[in-house]
Design a protein around this motif. Structure first.
Motif, PDB file in Angstrom:
ATOM      1  N   ARG A  57       0.631  -1.339   0.064  1.00 43.74           N
ATOM      2  CA  ARG A  57      -0.127  -0.028   0.014  1.00 43.74           C
ATOM      3  C   ARG A  57       0.772   1.410   0.114  1.00 43.74           C
ATOM      4  N   PRO A  58       0.500   2.374  -0.889  1.00 42.46           N
ATOM      5  CA  PRO A  58       1.161   3.649  -0.538  1.00 42.46           C
ATOM      6  C   PRO A  58       1.420   4.138   0.757  1.00 42.46           C
ATOM      7  N   ARG A  59       2.378   4.698   1.140  1.00 39.70           N
ATOM      8  CA  ARG A  59       2.825   5.260   2.458  1.00 39.70           C
ATOM      9  C   ARG A  59       2.320   6.594   2.359  1.00 39.70           C
ATOM     10  N   TRP A  60       1.036   6.683   2.825  1.00 43.03           N
ATOM     11  CA  TRP A  60       0.247   7.936   2.722  1.00 43.03           C
ATOM     12  C   TRP A  60       0.902   9.156   3.502  1.00 43.03           C
ATOM     13  N   ARG A  61       1.773   8.410   4.616  1.00 44.14           N
ATOM     14  CA  ARG A  61       2.077   9.662   5.404  1.00 44.14           C
ATOM     15  C   ARG A  61       3.237  10.622   4.597  1.00 44.14           C
ATOM     16  N   ARG A  62       3.589  10.045   3.525  1.00 45.90           N
ATOM     17  CA  ARG A  62       4.354  10.883   2.567  1.00 45.90           C
ATOM     18  C   ARG A  62       3.484  11.456   1.647  1.00 45.90           C
ATOM     19  N   TRP A  63       2.341  11.955   2.137  1.00 47.92           N
ATOM     20  CA  TRP A  63       1.573  12.634   1.106  1.00 47.92           C
ATOM     21  C   TRP A  63       1.954  13.740   0.259  1.00 47.92           C
ATOM     22  N   GLY A  70       2.482  13.028  -8.135  1.00 46.81           N
ATOM     23  CA  GLY A  70       1.380  13.291  -9.225  1.00 46.81           C
ATOM     24  C   GLY A  70       1.229  14.542  -9.982  1.00 46.81           C
ATOM     25  N   ALA A  71       1.887  15.638  -9.537  1.00 42.47           N
ATOM     26  CA  ALA A  71       1.842  16.827 -10.342  1.00 42.47           C
ATOM     27  C   ALA A  71       2.901  16.635 -11.608  1.00 42.47           C
ATOM     28  N   GLY A 164      10.433  11.229 -13.292  1.00 43.09           N
ATOM     29  CA  GLY A 164      10.933   9.785 -13.094  1.00 43.09           C
ATOM     30  C   GLY A 164      12.225  10.254 -12.242  1.00 43.09           C
ATOM     31  N   PHE A 165      12.807  11.389 -12.369  1.00 45.70           N
ATOM     32  CA  PHE A 165      14.058  11.265 -11.203  1.00 45.70           C
ATOM     33  C   PHE A 165      13.377  11.631  -9.985  1.00 45.70           C
ATOM     34  N   PHE A 166      12.264  12.439  -9.855  1.00 47.33           N
ATOM     35  CA  PHE A 166      11.807  12.961  -8.429  1.00 47.33           C
ATOM     36  C   PHE A 166      11.111  11.422  -7.979  1.00 47.33           C
ATOM     37  N   ALA A 167      10.698  10.503  -8.759  1.00 44.52           N
ATOM     38  CA  ALA A 167      10.477   9.229  -8.227  1.00 44.52           C
ATOM     39  C   ALA A 167      11.600   8.216  -7.687  1.00 44.52           C
ATOM     40  N   ALA A 168      12.697   8.465  -8.516  1.00 43.31           N
ATOM     41  CA  ALA A 168      13.775   7.608  -8.031  1.00 43.31           C
ATOM     42  C   ALA A 168      14.337   8.048  -6.854  1.00 43.31           C
ATOM     43  N   ARG A 169      14.291   9.596  -6.755  1.00 41.10           N
ATOM     44  CA  ARG A 169      15.091  10.322  -5.577  1.00 41.10           C
ATOM     45  C   ARG A 169      14.285  10.036  -4.531  1.00 41.10           C
ATOM     46  N   HIS A 170      12.892  10.037  -4.469  1.00 35.08           N
ATOM     47  CA  HIS A 170      11.975  10.251  -3.222  1.00 35.08           C
ATOM     48  C   HIS A 170      11.580   8.924  -2.816  1.00 35.08           C
ATOM     49  N   PHE A 171      11.448   8.054  -3.763  1.00 31.79           N
ATOM     50  CA  PHE A 171      10.593   6.668  -3.383  1.00 31.79           C
ATOM     51  C   PHE A 171      11.581   5.623  -3.832  1.00 31.79           C
ATOM     52  N   PRO A 172      12.706   5.423  -3.464  1.00 33.15           N
ATOM     53  CA  PRO A 172      13.698   4.448  -3.771  1.00 33.15           C
ATOM     54  C   PRO A 172      13.326   3.164  -3.594  1.00 33.15           C
ATOM     55  N   ASP A 173      12.399   3.018  -2.370  1.00 27.58           N
ATOM     56  CA  ASP A 173      12.071   1.517  -1.996  1.00 27.58           C
ATOM     57  C   ASP A 173      10.632   1.073  -2.141  1.00 27.58           C
ATOM     58  N   GLN A 183       0.564   7.838  -6.973  1.00 26.09           N
ATOM     59  CA  GLN A 183       0.890   8.979  -7.950  1.00 26.09           C
ATOM     60  C   GLN A 183      -0.303   9.175  -8.784  1.00 26.09           C
ATOM     61  N   GLN A 184      -0.887   8.147  -9.230  1.00 24.62           N
ATOM     62  CA  GLN A 184      -2.391   8.440 -10.025  1.00 24.62           C
ATOM     63  C   GLN A 184      -3.496   9.139  -9.317  1.00 24.62           C
ATOM     64  N   LEU A 185      -3.555   8.538  -8.001  1.00 25.62           N
ATOM     65  CA  LEU A 185      -4.631   9.027  -7.037  1.00 25.62           C
ATOM     66  C   LEU A 185      -4.217  10.613  -6.696  1.00 25.62           C
ATOM     67  N   ALA A 186      -2.852  10.751  -6.347  1.00 26.30           N
ATOM     68  CA  ALA A 186      -2.503  12.231  -5.863  1.00 26.30           C
ATOM     69  C   ALA A 186      -2.821  13.198  -7.120  1.00 26.30           C
ATOM     70  N   ALA A 187      -2.642  12.593  -8.426  1.00 25.10           N
ATOM     71  CA  ALA A 187      -2.779  13.464  -9.610  1.00 25.10           C
ATOM     72  C   ALA A 187      -4.343  14.009  -9.714  1.00 25.10           C
ATOM     73  N   CYS A 188      -5.102  12.840  -9.532  1.00 29.79           N
ATOM     74  CA  CYS A 188      -6.620  13.063  -9.720  1.00 29.79           C
ATOM     75  C   CYS A 188      -7.190  14.038  -8.503  1.00 29.79           C
ATOM     76  N   VAL A 189      -6.448  14.065  -7.411  1.00 29.88           N
ATOM     77  CA  VAL A 189      -6.822  14.810  -6.341  1.00 29.88           C
ATOM     78  C   VAL A 189      -6.374  16.263  -6.435  1.00 29.88           C
ATOM     79  N   LEU A 190      -5.439  16.630  -7.149  1.00 29.60           N
ATOM     80  CA  LEU A 190      -4.813  17.812  -7.625  1.00 29.60           C
ATOM     81  C   LEU A 190      -5.577  18.474  -8.770  1.00 29.60           C
ATOM     82  N   LEU A 191      -6.007  17.863  -9.611  1.00 34.19           N
ATOM     83  CA  LEU A 191      -6.700  18.228 -10.835  1.00 34.19           C
ATOM     84  C   LEU A 191      -8.361  18.485 -10.673  1.00 34.19           C
TER      85      LEU A 191
END
Length: 288
Positions: A57-63, A70-71, A164-173, A183-191
């Motif tokens: 499950r996504p680690r939502w504490r890193r919202w 997502g942006a 892609g670089f942001f994902a590799a840096r902030h979500f390596p594990d 990522q997809q749900l965050a994008a939906c919430v933003l838009l």
């Protein structure tokens, strides 16, 4: 690139290419914001169910990081590329989107502080020339909407590459399914709030709903699951090369689904793109 990575790259390109055809078809009715909200909602929901079924499950504490991802990887580039398709023809929009690997190479050079190899540069030049040739039959002219469409398409390609670089840096594990779902749900919430300002243009029909469902499941859920697997295994710079395959698969999907002709010049362009991509992928990325 290993054979497994190549297979994932091709599969991801095929799914993004399908989404390219579907977006081009539905965006006149839904608008750029509408199609992005719907596809990310469907894709994110499918991915969340799949991740939970696998015990992830996504680690939502890193919202905050999820909202930024997502942006960068969906909300902004999807909307910009969809906007470019309102004012540019399919060929020009596809070529602009194929510039994403060039932006990724630039980000990689800045991050690693190393110069790219000549083989990599030659491969990218050949591949982008091949995309231009393959899309020539779709038309490569700016028209009256070039002042808006070109900057929108280029900005969308650049933002997607940086995502892609942001994902590799902030979500390596993070597991790919959980990462893609967040990522997809965050994008939906933003838009979603933007729909109050830019509402859907037409009432939904059965055919429109079906195309949006396919776009969400295949072009968002499955495509991004493969994309983040590629980022984790090969790095963001090499993963961005999937955008070189998107226009080619767009042509093939148009032929298979819409009976669009594939002229010999497009076949030659496809061959040049594949040859250029081979040169790019055969060069090992430097450790960094």
């Amino acid at each position: 690139m290993r054979s497994t990575g190549t297979a994932v790259l091709v599969g991801c390109g095929a799914l993004f290419g399908l989404s390219y055809v579907l977006v081009r078809d539905v965006v006149p009715a839904t608008g750029p914001v509408g199609v992005t909200v719907v596809r990310t909602l469907i894709g994110g929901t499918v991915l969340l169910l799949a991740a939970r079924a696998a015990g992830q499950r996504p680690r939502w504490r890193r919202w905050r990081s999820y909202l930024m991802l997502g942006a960068l990887s969906a909300a902004v580039p999807f909307s910009l590329i969809s906007l470019s398709m309102l004012s540019l023809n399919a060929g020009t929009a596809a070529v602009l989107n194929a510039s994403s690997p060039l932006f990724a190479l630039g980000f990689d050079v800045l991050q690693r502080r190393r110069r790219p190899g000549w083989g990599q540069l030659a491969g990218l030049a050949l591949a982008i020339a091949g995309v231009s040739l393959a899309m020539a039959s779709r038309g490569l002219h700016l028209g009256d909407g070039g002042a808006v469409g070109v900057p929108a398409g280029q900005a969308g390609a650049a933002v997607f590459a940086y995502g892609g670089f942001f994902a590799a840096r902030h979500f390596p594990d993070e597991a790919p399914a959980a990462l893609a779902a967040g990522q997809q749900l965050a994008a939906c919430v933003l838009l979603a709030p933007a729909l109050l300002l830019v509402p859907v243009r037409a009432a939904p029909t059965g055919g429109l709903v079906l195309r949006l469902a396919v776009l969400g499941v295949a072009g968002s859920a499955l495509a991004y699951l493969l994309f983040y697997r590629l980022v984790a295994a090969e790095g963001p710079a090499r993963a961005a090369n999937v955008n070189l395959l998107v226009p080619l698969f767009g042509v093939l999907w148009g032929w298979a689904l819409l009976s669009e002709p594939v002229p010999p010049v497009s076949v030659a362009g496809m061959a040049a793109t594949v040859a250029g991509l081979f040169l790019v992928l055969r060069e090992r990325p430097a450790a960094g």
